[in-house]
Design an enzyme around this catalytic site. Structure first.
Site, PDB file in Angstrom:
ATOM      1  N   ASP A  64     -18.647  11.030  -2.099  1.00  0.00           N
ATOM      2  CA  ASP A  64     -17.302  10.978  -2.674  1.00  0.00           C
ATOM      3  C   ASP A  64     -16.950   9.627  -3.300  1.00  0.00           C
ATOM      4  O   ASP A  64     -16.056   9.548  -4.129  1.00  0.00           O
ATOM      5  CB  ASP A  64     -16.253  11.322  -1.604  1.00  0.00           C
ATOM      6  CG  ASP A  64     -16.382  10.456  -0.348  1.00  0.00           C
ATOM      7  OD1 ASP A  64     -17.254   9.586  -0.305  1.00  0.00           O
ATOM      8  OD2 ASP A  64     -15.605  10.668   0.606  1.00  0.00           O
ATOM      9  N   HIS A  65     -17.647   8.569  -2.928  1.00  0.00           N
ATOM     10  CA  HIS A  65     -17.282   7.249  -3.450  1.00  0.00           C
ATOM     11  C   HIS A  65     -17.978   6.945  -4.783  1.00  0.00           C
ATOM     12  O   HIS A  65     -17.348   6.562  -5.744  1.00  0.00           O
ATOM     13  CB  HIS A  65     -17.668   6.151  -2.444  1.00  0.00           C
ATOM     14  CG  HIS A  65     -16.752   6.042  -1.270  1.00  0.00           C
ATOM     15  ND1 HIS A  65     -16.552   7.050  -0.373  1.00  0.00           N
ATOM     16  CD2 HIS A  65     -15.962   5.013  -0.844  1.00  0.00           C
ATOM     17  CE1 HIS A  65     -15.685   6.644   0.556  1.00  0.00           C
ATOM     18  NE2 HIS A  65     -15.325   5.421   0.295  1.00  0.00           N
ATOM     19  N   ASP A 119     -16.563   5.107   7.938  1.00  0.00           N
ATOM     20  CA  ASP A 119     -15.496   4.799   6.981  1.00  0.00           C
ATOM     21  C   ASP A 119     -14.237   4.524   7.783  1.00  0.00           C
ATOM     22  O   ASP A 119     -13.933   5.240   8.747  1.00  0.00           O
ATOM     23  CB  ASP A 119     -15.276   5.976   6.035  1.00  0.00           C
ATOM     24  CG  ASP A 119     -14.364   5.568   4.893  1.00  0.00           C
ATOM     25  OD1 ASP A 119     -14.875   5.277   3.801  1.00  0.00           O
ATOM     26  OD2 ASP A 119     -13.134   5.505   5.103  1.00  0.00           O
ATOM     27  N   ARG A 379      -4.638   1.016   0.203  1.00  0.00           N
ATOM     28  CA  ARG A 379      -4.953  -0.416   0.172  1.00  0.00           C
ATOM     29  C   ARG A 379      -4.613  -1.006  -1.184  1.00  0.00           C
ATOM     30  O   ARG A 379      -4.978  -0.433  -2.212  1.00  0.00           O
ATOM     31  CB  ARG A 379      -6.446  -0.648   0.451  1.00  0.00           C
ATOM     32  CG  ARG A 379      -6.770  -0.346   1.871  1.00  0.00           C
ATOM     33  CD  ARG A 379      -8.204  -0.656   2.242  1.00  0.00           C
ATOM     34  NE  ARG A 379      -8.325  -0.474   3.654  1.00  0.00           N
ATOM     35  CZ  ARG A 379      -9.396  -0.002   4.285  1.00  0.00           C
ATOM     36  NH1 ARG A 379     -10.477   0.308   3.595  1.00  0.00           N
ATOM     37  NH2 ARG A 379      -9.398   0.138   5.592  1.00  0.00           N
ATOM     38  N   SER A 533     -12.055  -2.243   5.059  1.00  0.00           N
ATOM     39  CA  SER A 533     -13.176  -1.312   5.047  1.00  0.00           C
ATOM     40  C   SER A 533     -14.152  -1.520   6.208  1.00  0.00           C
ATOM     41  O   SER A 533     -14.304  -2.627   6.715  1.00  0.00           O
ATOM     42  CB  SER A 533     -13.924  -1.500   3.732  1.00  0.00           C
ATOM     43  OG  SER A 533     -15.267  -1.119   3.851  1.00  0.00           O
ATOM     44  N   ARG A 535     -17.255  -1.291   5.790  1.00  0.00           N
ATOM     45  CA  ARG A 535     -18.563  -1.535   5.162  1.00  0.00           C
ATOM     46  C   ARG A 535     -19.352  -2.596   5.920  1.00  0.00           C
ATOM     47  O   ARG A 535     -18.939  -3.733   6.076  1.00  0.00           O
ATOM     48  CB  ARG A 535     -18.398  -1.896   3.673  1.00  0.00           C
ATOM     49  CG  ARG A 535     -17.712  -3.195   3.388  1.00  0.00           C
ATOM     50  CD  ARG A 535     -17.404  -3.325   1.898  1.00  0.00           C
ATOM     51  NE  ARG A 535     -16.385  -2.357   1.501  1.00  0.00           N
ATOM     52  CZ  ARG A 535     -15.411  -2.611   0.620  1.00  0.00           C
ATOM     53  NH1 ARG A 535     -15.342  -3.761   0.009  1.00  0.00           N
ATOM     54  NH2 ARG A 535     -14.521  -1.688   0.319  1.00  0.00           N
TER      55      ARG A 535
END
Ligand code: MIC
Ligand code: SF4
Length: 643
Positions: A64-65, A119, A379, A533, A535
């Site tokens: 999706d990203h 996520d 965000r 995030s 990440r």
């Protein structure tokens, strides 16, 4: 003594530890999710564990990203994830099927279960009464391999909702109000549990907007009870059999309690560059708007987009505004197409994007220089839109849609009758966007394109740890600062060497070169370092550049875990004033580091440049200490059993 919802779910999944806030516990994970920008690393790490088939009840890999595909990189990542998923018992949600959190809520989330996702907005599942937690990819890989998830037992903060929202005020305004009350670090170490008579007035998608953006509070997760509305939602998704009632016992105790009267909330806006910089729309005033973006995992449900379509029907988007809309899932998109709402949006002048994160993660639609962009996202960190000078304001879908017509930030209450949209009795269910894992996994060849590079692994800690302070930073540095993501960089999430040229560049453009020249070193920061995030790249890239430790006033939860998993020391000042005793370029040394770590929670950092000692703290469990000394979680798990 009665239990709250958080305690009930944790207790039924507890593998080890005591449920005392601040202590380390381990819980069993029922479901995992990954998305593509963190997923490639998570699956490379999962493969390194040599477990043939996931041991969870359900694991889903979403794309999706990274869907822009302006080069081969994104498509290569998709191929890798699709094949690795098929081979290891993981469901694959293909590109176009929607944003992971929206699709997961619609099709898989279950009250009373646990979900671990790579996520930070995984807590969206809390809207259905699930304990849904965001984590780094390596933690998710361990959960897929059957290991438990270790976390600090959170405090539970009850927010008692009273009253009912006024017309034109929506779930987004509720969470913006809470961010105004608590700030971006107000939720750290806590689960936010919603209760009270106001809960019944909120549908599951509205609750999910609130739990989704609980990530911006820094909370471990947020959760709503599972009640009649939850049953109605699950029934409408054709999954009523998955419903169970779940609420706190009447005599349940909480570590903290707050009250919020929904009827007192007005339309709100989070101004640049932080989700907690909240003010009422009316007070902010009628600033000129250049772009409006509607979508993201916060506000892209059927209910949200139907409201937007109603507002835009028969109108025209203001000539100075570019309106973009990304429906959250294939289900939402198809339903809008079938009932004509999509035509209303297109006819009004909206630019319709595919069902994906899109502009929320800077994948296209970067605003013009100095532009004002109103977004229904979660965000508005500096530079995240892809345009450093843009000013991003976070608003509800109602405020966004009305402002797209007027061309200025507008309090939707000025607009007349509000749209009233009911939850459909049945959503359109057609799961052909989800590909089940292979029945014959041995026949699946995992395809690895040239963009997939090995991930860095740390070394076991020996002797002293030393280096220069490469950068000293302020409070609230986000992972978007540490490892920026935009249309140019996101395609390289499987390529740490490439990404390393951009590490911390929003703070200091010369950082990567300085880190290389010095062979790594230390970072110093203020409060809430690494918010945002999940990440892992915000730890893996510094690891690649030789960062050995970060000394901060405090850390955000997921980032701290990612540092530990990479074998990087997350150190906090015992006396905050000592922040003034370290400066950029100071030479630091931690003598006999492993021994100091093992002998207590305090560590002495020698500042050789200034000739002083600074006492820092690393208050973590023995297991986490061993992980750091081993040089990260992968080294540690190769020596120890998973859990
Ligand atoms: C985000 O909203 O920042 C992201 C992109 O979804 C991240 C994950 C990532 O950086 O890939 C998140 O929220 O964890
Ligand atoms: Fe995607 Fe944005 Fe949600 Fe992150 S916050 S998962 S980028 S929609």
């Amino acid at each position: 003594m009665g239990k709250n919802i958080t305690q009930k779910i944790i207790e039924s999944h507890l593998v080890s530890g005591e449920m005392i806030p601040g202590k380390e516990i381990a819980i069993r994970i029922d479901q995992t999710l990954t998305q593509d920008s963190t997923g490639t690393m998570a699956y490379l790490q999962f493969e390194a564990m040599n477990v043939p088939k996931v041991k969870t009840k359900l694991s889903v890999a979403y794309i999706d990203h990274n869907t822009l595909q302006q080069g081969f990189e994104n498509a290569d990542d998709h191929k890798y994830i699709q094949t690795v998923a098929s081979r290891h018992g993981i469901y694959f949600s293909r590109p176009g099927n929607g944003i992971c959190h929206q699709v997961h809520l619609e099709r898989f989330a279950r009250p009373g279960w646990t979900l671990l996702g790579s996520d930070s907005h995984t807590p969206t599942g809390g809207g259905i009464g699930m304990l849904a937690i965001g984590a780094g990819g390596l933690d998710v890989a361990v959960a897929m391999a059957g290991g438990p998830y270790y976390l600090t037992m959170p405090k539970v903060c009850r927010i008692l909702l009273k009253g009912k929202l006024q017309p034109w005020v929506s779930a987004k305004d509720v969470i913006l109000k809470i961010l105004q009350m608590l700030s971006v670090k107000g939720g750290v170490g806590r689960v936010i549990e919603y209760a009270g008579p106001g809960v019944a007035s909120l549908t599951v998608p509205e609750r999910a907007t609130i739990t989704n953006m609980g990530a911006e509070l820094g909370a471990t997760t947020s959760i709503f009870p599972s009640d009649e509305n939850t049953r109605i939602f699950l029934k409408a998704q054709g999954r009523e059999e998955m419903w169970i009632p779940l609420e706190a016992d009447p005599d349940a105790e909480y570590d903290e309690e707050l009250e919020l009267d929904l009827s007192t909330i007005e339309p709100l806006v989070a101004k640049p560059h932080s989700p907690d910089n909240v003010e009422s729309v009316s007070k902010t005033g009628k600033i000129k708007v250049d772009q409006v973006a509607i979508g993201s995992c916060t506000n892209s449900s059927y209910l949200d987009l139907m409201k937007v379509a109603r507002i835009l029907k028969g109108k025209t988007v203001h000539p100075n505004v570019s309106l973009v809309i990304a429906p959250g899932s294939k289900q939402v998109y198809t339903m809008l197409a079938k009932n004509g709402a999509l035509a209303d949006l297109i006819d009004a002048g909206a630019r319709i994007l595919e069902s994906a994160c899109g502009p929320c993660i800077g994948m296209g639609q970067a605003p013009a220089t100095d532009a004002v962009s109103l977004r229904t996202f979660n965000r508005n960190f500096y530079g995240r839109s892809g345009t450093a000078s843009a000013k991003v304001y976070l608003v509800s879908p109602e405020t966004a849609a009305v402002s797209a017509i007027t061309g200025v930030l507008t309090d939707p209450r000025e607009y007349g009758e509000p749209p009233v949209i009911e939850l459909p009795e049945y959503f359109m269910v057609h799961d052909n966007g989800i590909i089940p894992p292979a029945e014959d996994p041995d026949k699946v060849e995992v395809v690895r394109g040239p963009n997939i590079k090995p991930f860095p692994v740390n070394k076991e800690m020996k002797g002293s740890v030393d280096g220069k302070v490469l950068l000293k930073m302020e409070d609230n540095i986000t992972t978007d600062h540490i490892m920026p993501s935009n249309a140019k960089l996101l395609p390289y999430r499987s390529n740490i060497p490439y990404l390393s040229d951009y590490c911390l560049t929003p703070v200091d453009a010369g950082f990567p070169q300085k880190a290389r020249e010095n062979g790594g070193g230390f970072l110093v920061a203020g409060h809430n370092y690494g918010q945002g995030s999940s990440r892992e790249h915000a730890a893996l890239v510094p690891l690649y550049l030789g960062i050995r430790g970060v000394i901060a006033k405090s850390f955000a939860r997921i980032h701290r875990a990612n540092l530990i998993n990479s074998g990087i020391l997350p150190l906090t000042f015992v006396n905050e004033e000592d922040y003034g005793k370290i400066d950029t370029d100071d030479a630091l040394v931690i003598e006999n580091c492993a021994e100091q770590i093992k002998s207590g929670n305090r560590i002495v950092v020698r500042n050789l440049t200034r000739g002083c000692d600074i006492v820092v703290e690393m208050d973590i469990s023995e297991r986490l200490k061993d992980i750091i000394i081993a040089g990260g979680l992968l080294n540690y798990t190769s020596k120890n059993a998973l859990g």
